[in-house]
Design an enzyme around this catalytic site. Structure first.
Site, short mmCIF file in Angstrom:
data_model
loop_
_atom_site.label_atom_id
_atom_site.label_comp_id
_atom_site.label_asym_id
_atom_site.label_seq_id
_atom_site.Cartn_x
_atom_site.Cartn_y
_atom_site.Cartn_z
N GLY A 168 0.81 -1.21 0.00
CA GLY A 168 0.00 0.00 0.00
C GLY A 168 0.84 1.26 0.00
N ASP B 25 3.23 -2.84 8.57
CA ASP B 25 2.11 -2.87 7.63
C ASP B 25 1.26 -1.62 7.79
OD1 ASP B 25 0.36 -3.85 5.73
OD2 ASP B 25 0.07 -5.79 6.69
N GLU C 182 -0.56 -10.49 3.42
CA GLU C 182 -0.30 -9.65 4.60
C GLU C 182 -0.65 -10.41 5.87
OE1 GLU C 182 -0.89 -5.13 2.94
OE2 GLU C 182 -2.67 -6.21 3.58
N LYS D 186 -7.75 7.14 9.96
CA LYS D 186 -8.11 5.71 9.89
C LYS D 186 -8.55 5.13 11.23
CE LYS D 186 -5.29 4.57 5.87
NZ LYS D 186 -4.01 4.02 5.40
C1 A5P Z 1 -3.23 -3.67 1.16
O1 A5P Z 1 -4.03 -4.69 0.68
C2 A5P Z 1 -3.85 -3.12 2.39
O2 A5P Z 1 -4.09 -4.05 3.40
C3 A5P Z 1 -3.15 -1.91 2.94
O3 A5P Z 1 -2.38 -2.22 4.05
C4 A5P Z 1 -4.19 -0.95 3.36
O4 A5P Z 1 -5.15 -0.90 2.35
C5 A5P Z 1 -3.60 0.44 3.60
O5 A5P Z 1 -3.20 0.99 2.39
P1 A5P Z 1 -2.69 2.47 2.28
O6 A5P Z 1 -1.46 2.58 3.08
O7 A5P Z 1 -2.47 2.66 0.81
O8 A5P Z 1 -3.80 3.36 2.80
#
Ligand code: A5P
Length: 235
Positions: free
Chosen positions: A31, A86, A108, A126
């Protein structure tokens, strides 16, 4: 840069500087937030001469890590990474999460669950009282063969809407995950018991994994609107 990007970046920098040490095997989520983490990891490794090995959870983050000079390894060689870092889509007060906005949820969850320590990096937008509020869907990776019956069964579990995630620019049709599967986005509204819902979803034949990550986070780094970084440890 918007305040949210700044916040993600500051939190990513803090997490890397506090947690990463020479010789570590580090699991990398996927991400946009993880892109900041990987840039900082690469800078730190280069400037401080650290030997790091990274386990990527997607082509996106694996290619970025390689491009920036980091070395990759696998769970076959290192089944218990020292640390995983993550991002997340939503985090509640218990540090449980919805993940999978980038469709990398299965790898993940595997890597995050294998790591000795899991650090999550987010911006404060978030943080939520209840997972699933603000119309956030739960992503669910599904074998294409089973998509229709799984979708019906998810509806029967109480989802008010379930959609097969569609690819955006660059590909027509559905998103195909790095594992060759589909992603269903299931809208449950605010979720009362994320652990129970995760279990019920994973019990449906054809479901590979869900984006509900329950009881996994050890430390959360939150970048704030004011430019600070707060940390929350699992209680
Ligand atoms: C990837 O599949 C996701 O689990 C990401 O960890 C989550 O969507 C956060 O993404 P961003 O950092 O782009 O907001």
């Amino acid at each position: 840069m918007s305040w949210r990007e700044e916040a993600k970046r500051s939190a990513a920098l803090r997490a890397v500087s506090e947690l990463v040490e020479d010789g570590m095997v580090v699991g990398l989520g996927s991400g946009t937030t993880m892109a900041y983490v990987v840039e900082e990891l690469a800078r730190k490794a280069r400037e401080e001469g650290l030997e790091l090995l990274c386990i990527p959870t997607s082509y996106q983050i694996g290619y970025l890590a390689l491009e920036l000079g980091l070395r990759l390894t696998s769970l076959d060689e290192h089944p218990e990474p020292d640390l995983a870092i993550d991002g997340a889509d939503q985090v509640d007060g218990r540090l449980d999460m919805i993940k999978g906005g980038g469709a990398a949820l299965t790898r993940e969850k595997i890597v995050d669950s294998c790591a000795r320590r899991l650090a999550i990096v987010v911006d404060e937008a978030k943080l939520v009282g209840r997972l699933g509020e603000k119309n956030m869907p739960v992503p669910i990776e599904v074998i294409p063969f089973a998509a229709r019956p799984v979708l019906n069964k998810i509806r029967a579990l109480g989802a008010r809407e379930v959609e097969v995630r569609q690819a955006g620019a660059g590909k027509v049709g559905p998103v195909i995950t790095d594992n060759g599967n589909l992603v269903l986005d299931a809208y449950f509204g605010p979720i009362e018991d994320p652990r129970a819902l995760d279990g019920a979803l994973r019990a449906i034949p054809g479901v590979i994994e869900t984006g509900l990550f329950v009881g996994m986070t050890d430390i959360l780094y939150v970048g704030t609107r004011e430019g600070q970084v707060r940390t929350v440890r699992r209680g």
